[in-house]
Scaffold this motif. Sequence first.
Motif, mmCIF file in Angstrom:
data_model
loop_
_atom_site.group_PDB
_atom_site.id
_atom_site.type_symbol
_atom_site.label_atom_id
_atom_site.label_comp_id
_atom_site.label_asym_id
_atom_site.label_seq_id
_atom_site.Cartn_x
_atom_site.Cartn_y
_atom_site.Cartn_z
ATOM 1 N N ASP A 284 0.715 -1.064 -0.031
ATOM 2 C CA ASP A 284 -0.015 -0.098 0.194
ATOM 3 C C ASP A 284 0.929 1.158 -0.057
ATOM 4 O O ASP A 284 0.617 2.340 -0.531
ATOM 5 C CB ASP A 284 -1.152 0.087 1.061
ATOM 6 N N ASP A 285 2.007 1.012 0.589
ATOM 7 C CA ASP A 285 3.061 2.393 0.593
ATOM 8 C C ASP A 285 3.461 2.441 -0.893
ATOM 9 O O ASP A 285 3.570 3.613 -1.308
ATOM 10 C CB ASP A 285 4.305 1.989 1.353
ATOM 11 N N ASN B 59 7.040 -2.377 8.261
ATOM 12 C CA ASN B 59 6.681 -3.722 7.395
ATOM 13 C C ASN B 59 7.724 -4.700 7.440
ATOM 14 O O ASN B 59 7.493 -5.868 7.718
ATOM 15 C CB ASN B 59 5.964 -3.338 6.099
ATOM 16 N N HIS C 90 2.551 -8.361 4.629
ATOM 17 C CA HIS C 90 3.179 -8.190 3.224
ATOM 18 C C HIS C 90 4.051 -9.100 2.497
ATOM 19 O O HIS C 90 4.504 -8.818 1.455
ATOM 20 C CB HIS C 90 4.036 -6.824 3.535
ATOM 21 N N LEU D 103 4.151 7.269 6.092
ATOM 22 C CA LEU D 103 3.315 5.901 5.745
ATOM 23 C C LEU D 103 3.615 4.942 6.515
ATOM 24 O O LEU D 103 3.237 3.626 6.374
ATOM 25 C CB LEU D 103 3.314 5.634 4.077
ATOM 26 N N MET E 193 -0.610 7.988 7.910
ATOM 27 C CA MET E 193 -1.716 6.927 8.237
ATOM 28 C C MET E 193 -1.084 6.303 9.158
ATOM 29 O O MET E 193 0.049 6.021 9.580
ATOM 30 C CB MET E 193 -1.238 5.969 7.282
ATOM 31 N N ASN F 278 -5.000 -2.909 14.871
ATOM 32 C CA ASN F 278 -4.948 -4.219 13.996
ATOM 33 C C ASN F 278 -3.572 -4.897 14.257
ATOM 34 O O ASN F 278 -3.521 -6.124 13.921
ATOM 35 C CB ASN F 278 -4.699 -3.616 12.354
ATOM 36 N N GLU G 61 -2.921 0.529 16.359
ATOM 37 C CA GLU G 61 -2.481 0.223 14.846
ATOM 38 C C GLU G 61 -1.232 0.075 14.803
ATOM 39 O O GLU G 61 -0.370 0.589 15.649
ATOM 40 C CB GLU G 61 -3.226 1.374 14.259
ATOM 41 N N PHE G 62 -0.704 -0.646 13.673
ATOM 42 C CA PHE G 62 0.684 -0.950 13.505
ATOM 43 C C PHE G 62 1.745 0.227 13.336
ATOM 44 O O PHE G 62 2.578 0.204 14.149
ATOM 45 C CB PHE G 62 0.702 -1.820 12.017
ATOM 46 N N ASN G 63 1.413 1.434 12.648
ATOM 47 C CA ASN G 63 2.539 2.435 12.472
ATOM 48 C C ASN G 63 2.706 2.825 13.812
ATOM 49 O O ASN G 63 3.764 3.337 14.085
ATOM 50 C CB ASN G 63 1.908 3.327 11.516
ATOM 51 N N LEU H 38 -7.427 4.057 10.935
ATOM 52 C CA LEU H 38 -8.135 2.833 10.420
ATOM 53 C C LEU H 38 -9.761 2.971 10.169
ATOM 54 O O LEU H 38 -10.225 2.517 9.245
ATOM 55 C CB LEU H 38 -8.045 1.640 11.268
ATOM 56 N N HIS I 89 -4.645 1.524 2.991
ATOM 57 C CA HIS I 89 -4.524 2.466 3.766
ATOM 58 C C HIS I 89 -3.781 3.670 3.219
ATOM 59 O O HIS I 89 -3.934 4.714 3.267
ATOM 60 C CB HIS I 89 -3.417 1.897 5.032
ATOM 61 N N ASP I 90 -2.292 3.603 3.096
ATOM 62 C CA ASP I 90 -1.388 4.516 2.674
ATOM 63 C C ASP I 90 -1.784 5.546 1.735
ATOM 64 O O ASP I 90 -1.542 6.661 1.881
ATOM 65 C CB ASP I 90 -0.066 3.976 2.564
HETATM 66 C C1 BDR Z 1 -0.128 0.413 8.118
HETATM 67 O O1 BDR Z 1 0.638 -0.637 8.473
HETATM 68 C C2 BDR Z 1 1.264 -1.171 7.373
HETATM 69 O O2 BDR Z 1 1.067 -2.520 7.500
HETATM 70 C C3 BDR Z 1 0.494 -0.344 6.170
HETATM 71 O O3 BDR Z 1 1.387 -0.292 5.077
HETATM 72 C C4 BDR Z 1 -0.030 0.723 6.701
HETATM 73 O O4 BDR Z 1 0.923 1.876 6.724
HETATM 74 C C5 BDR Z 1 -1.768 -0.041 8.389
HETATM 75 O O5 BDR Z 1 -1.900 -0.398 9.865
#
Ligand code: BDR
Length: 314
Positions: free
Chosen positions: A16-17, A41, A84, A127, A153, A162, A168-170, A193, A243-244
Amino acid sequence: MNHTHNIIIDTDPGQDDAIAILLALASPELHVLGITAVAGNVPLQLTHSNIRKVCELVYKTNIKVFAGTDKPMKRNLVTAEYVHGETGLNGTQLPEPSMPLQSKHAVDFIIDTVQTQPEKSITLCTLGPLSNVGLALEKAPEIAPRIKQLVMMGGGLFEGGNVTPVAEFNIYVDPDAARLVFESGIPIVVMPLDVTHKALTTKKRIEAFRALDSTVGSVSADWLDFFERFDEDKYGTDGGPLHDPNVIAYLLKPELYSGRHINVEIETQSALTLGMTVADYWRVTEKPRNAVWVTDVDADGFFDLILKRFAQFN
Ligand code: BDR
Ligand code: CA
């Protein structure tokens, strides 16, 4: 050319990036001053190579790519190969890049660019985890008031998290950096999200990428086919959240989005809720509003925009 936005993209590709980078490179309104790699990632060695693979895919070999930090500010790196793939860009194979990596560190590139360009002229597009920006703010806090805005994001409120039920991941990967960013005074726009889960890569939308009948179209469709699998299984939806690219689309067409200016703080202490974006959406506190929290997108308009821009690539 009079660009509307001078941007630095900080990223950890990630399919998505990659789509977000391509959208920026296809958009004459955006002047991409540089792309900085962060670990997220997948580890840093892969993210900086993936950025260059994506630039080379569309013959943008003059873009300056910088490697940043290989780890979060205070913690061990957490990666997401389970989403990914082991390269970060599984779904299709791109040649190893031959364009150079700049010798300057990404953190110094960010600091020097903000200090030498006119005040309030730079938009940071993040991102991935916020480690590079956090390090830049730690090393040179005086850059904060010179930055026009930061569009990221990250985070989640109504959708939860997530990686953990609330994170959320980031943000989870480097909550300490995220906290510095949210406390910096930089005007922030957040694509959490809550909005990205409304931009789903349905079968029909992926087919539209394939129907572009170009290398970029089929590579994008292959990436999205791979990338959506994990979230389709998890959420039971037709397609996964893209997402990004929302970060870039927001700069191009802000009218596709709506949100609220609110206070957002980052949890950095609790083992249970580490990395939670504590977003005061209902304004139950008097805390200062430090971010625009985006919750809605015109998803068809968003995918149309990407497809129209990608149609320019042969
Ligand atoms: C975010 O985490 C990564 O997996 C994606 O690239 C996005 O930036 C979503 O949570
Ligand atoms: Ca990312």
